[in-house]
Every structure is written in C-alpha cells, then in structure tokens.
Design a protein around this motif. Structure first.
Motif, mmCIF file in Angstrom:
data_model
loop_
_atom_site.group_PDB
_atom_site.id
_atom_site.type_symbol
_atom_site.label_atom_id
_atom_site.label_comp_id
_atom_site.label_asym_id
_atom_site.label_seq_id
_atom_site.Cartn_x
_atom_site.Cartn_y
_atom_site.Cartn_z
ATOM 1 N N GLU A 20 17.145 15.568 101.602
ATOM 2 C CA GLU A 20 16.857 16.969 101.322
ATOM 3 C C GLU A 20 15.411 17.259 101.698
ATOM 4 N N PHE A 22 12.193 20.227 101.579
ATOM 5 C CA PHE A 22 11.646 21.455 101.027
ATOM 6 C C PHE A 22 10.596 21.967 102.003
ATOM 7 N N ALA A 24 7.780 25.287 103.041
ATOM 8 C CA ALA A 24 7.081 26.507 102.651
ATOM 9 C C ALA A 24 6.141 26.901 103.777
ATOM 10 N N PHE A 61 9.779 14.376 94.211
ATOM 11 C CA PHE A 61 10.626 15.553 94.385
ATOM 12 C C PHE A 61 12.085 15.163 94.251
ATOM 13 N N HIS A 63 16.331 17.045 93.487
ATOM 14 C CA HIS A 63 17.239 18.123 93.835
ATOM 15 C C HIS A 63 16.828 19.488 93.275
ATOM 16 N N ARG A 66 11.418 23.128 93.543
ATOM 17 C CA ARG A 66 11.221 24.289 94.404
ATOM 18 C C ARG A 66 9.809 24.223 94.963
ATOM 19 N N LEU A 67 9.660 24.625 96.201
ATOM 20 C CA LEU A 67 8.362 24.682 96.867
ATOM 21 C C LEU A 67 8.149 26.130 97.278
ATOM 22 N N SER A 75 0.530 26.134 98.401
ATOM 23 C CA SER A 75 1.948 26.085 98.041
ATOM 24 C C SER A 75 2.052 25.543 96.629
ATOM 25 N N ALA A 77 4.626 23.714 93.822
ATOM 26 C CA ALA A 77 5.844 22.938 93.623
ATOM 27 C C ALA A 77 6.146 22.897 92.128
#
Length: 96
Positions: A20, A22, A24, A61, A63, A66-67, A75, A77
């Motif tokens: 996965e 993430f 930004a 990080f 599941h 969020r970022l 950013s 997290a």
C-alpha cells in the motif's frame, strides 16, 4: 485533457512498491510517498523529475493511516489511536 501535460519522470527510489502506498502532493509541487509496510518514505522533486529517499516517519504506517498535504510544504500523517506526525519538505524531517 491534463493540465499541466504529463511528462516522463524516474521510477520510485524504492525497489518494491507492491505494498500500500500513501501519497501527498505538497504546496511547493513536491510529492511525498510512503510505502507501507516497510516505512520507506520518498520525495518527488518536480524540478528534476526524480524520486529520492527521505527520512522515514517515526511510526510504522498501516492500513488505516492517512497522509494529508497542508500549507507551507508540509504533510501530516495520522491514524486512529496514534499521535500525528508532521513532515517538513524543506528540512526532510518529521515531528510528533
């Protein structure tokens, strides 16, 4: 129509991006990417069209993370039950 037009860039700095990811896009145009699991953080420089490794976030990080890009080339997290972490693009550092 894509504005601005697509252009070629380099591959991500991480060799394995089957997990996965993430992403930004920050206000300065850079893109912060975190590959999870593994906590590999990378930054895309739009001026050179290249990816480079940067400091890994202080927490692993998963599941439900969020970022979120925020003003000032930073950013944020966050995940349920953990403190938030702020990444500063110019310095390449994380803060709780």
């Amino acid at each position: 129509m894509i504005d601005p037009a697509w252009k070629a860039g380099t591959d991500l700095a991480a060799a394995n991006v089957t997990y996965e990811m993430f992403l930004a896009k920050n206000s300065g145009g850079s893109v912060l990417a975190i590959v999870a699991p593994g906590n590999i953080a990378q930054i895309f420089d739009p001026a050179t069209g290249t990816w480079a490794n940067t400091a890994a976030p202080p927490a692993s990080f998963g599941h439900r993370f969020r970022l979120i890009p925020i003003a000032g080339d930073k950013s944020y997290a966050i995940a349920s039950g953990t403190p938030g972490y702020l990444y500063d693009v110019p310095t390449g550092t994380w803060k709780t």
